[in-house]
Scaffold this motif. Sequence first.
Motif, PDB file in Angstrom:
ATOM      1  N   LEU A 109      -7.911  51.812 -16.519  1.00 44.84           N
ATOM      2  CA  LEU A 109      -9.273  51.345 -16.706  1.00 44.84           C
ATOM      3  C   LEU A 109      -9.310  49.834 -16.869  1.00 44.84           C
ATOM      4  N   VAL A 138     -18.117  51.203 -14.229  1.00 39.76           N
ATOM      5  CA  VAL A 138     -16.846  50.904 -14.904  1.00 39.76           C
ATOM      6  C   VAL A 138     -17.083  50.677 -16.400  1.00 39.76           C
ATOM      7  N   LEU A 188     -17.630  53.999 -18.005  1.00 37.04           N
ATOM      8  CA  LEU A 188     -16.350  54.693 -18.173  1.00 37.04           C
ATOM      9  C   LEU A 188     -15.554  54.084 -19.318  1.00 37.04           C
ATOM     10  N   ARG A 189     -15.620  52.777 -19.427  1.00 29.68           N
ATOM     11  CA  ARG A 189     -14.915  52.113 -20.524  1.00 29.68           C
ATOM     12  C   ARG A 189     -15.491  52.541 -21.883  1.00 29.68           C
TER      13      ARG A 189
END
Length: 417
Positions: free
Chosen positions: A220, A243, A246-247
Amino acid sequence: MTLRRQIATAVAAISVLVAVAVGLLVHQAMVRQHVDQARGSALTALDAALGAYGRGEDVTGGGRHALDDPVLPTRLRALAAEGRRGSLLAQGPEGESMWAAGATRDGVLSVRLDFTQDRQSIADLDRIILITVTASVFTTVLVGVLVADRISRRLRTAATAARGIAAGRTDTRIGELVDGRDEVADLAAAVDLMSRELHRRLEDEQRFTADVAHELRTPLTGLVTAAELLPPGRPTQLVQNRVQALRGLVEDLLEVSRLDADAELPDLSAVPLERAVRRTVALTGLDVTVEVAADASVRTDLRRLDRILGNLLLNADRHGGGTIHLRVDGHRITVRDHGPGFPDELLRDGPQRFRTSVRERGKGHGLGLTIAQGHTRVIGAALTFTNHPDGGALATLLLPPADADADEGADDPASAL
């Protein structure tokens, strides 16, 4: 009614019934015995008197025999007038007596035997029976209470341990607290087995969550770096947004794993609640109406309080509707939205991971309320979820009051606000 009282009541009721039944049987047997003896004596005396009277002897001078006695019971007089012998226990002017009577050529000859002494003997026996019954019932009930108390105490011990397991202390064992080899011990062994299996599965789940989150961190980080190097544009913005989402999910997973493992330690201090709440609201950037009914100083971890309130406000903004209303009332904070309210399963079971419930409540990975509840447990507060009577979800956070003695010499947290 507790189990101890139920057992004690049942033992007492059975003891009383048995004792009363036995006492009545003994009483009736004794009464029958004395009556039969008195009747036999009266009939024997009557036979002797009739024989003597037939021989021309005077049998009426002793006081026990009489010819046509005026106090002779009517029933017995009528029986003798028919030419039959009979006996009868009856109350007379001189007390209770056993009467026997038979017909002669000159009238009815009767015999009277005093029954007062027999009645006194029966009364003495009744007192003995009553004392014995009372003592036996008391002893039986006492033994029953002691036995029931032992069973109840062992069950309460098992229940306390079971509640500890339900509260998250899955390493609690009941078998070492409950002695014996009976059904209670079997129950304790079964609960211990369940606790061990539950503890093992929870550890596996926590380990899996932590491992997945840690393993995702490395790729990630590279993905975040690569997304920042993409040329500006709409596709790049979409990639960067996903992103970042997701982080955030990975960070939430790591936080949940730490909370589940009880690895978090609070940094407690006295905090003025109104200032802390307004600070948190400002950090979220959301449109929130803040109402302060009564300010108070609470003992809490400011960073974790920010996390709890922030998640509650974000949940209200994401899944609710209308104005978000935050109210401070002493040590109690309520967060209310004007949406469809919390779903029934959340009210019944509490927040569940990766469960966002009905579609109209919006999207998300469902960890916000779980994390808020975990931090609430760490700081020793209480978080409940209900629906407002006028509509909308209502979350209530009850914080512990500040302990002045524990805060002596501590840094003033006001500067952190």
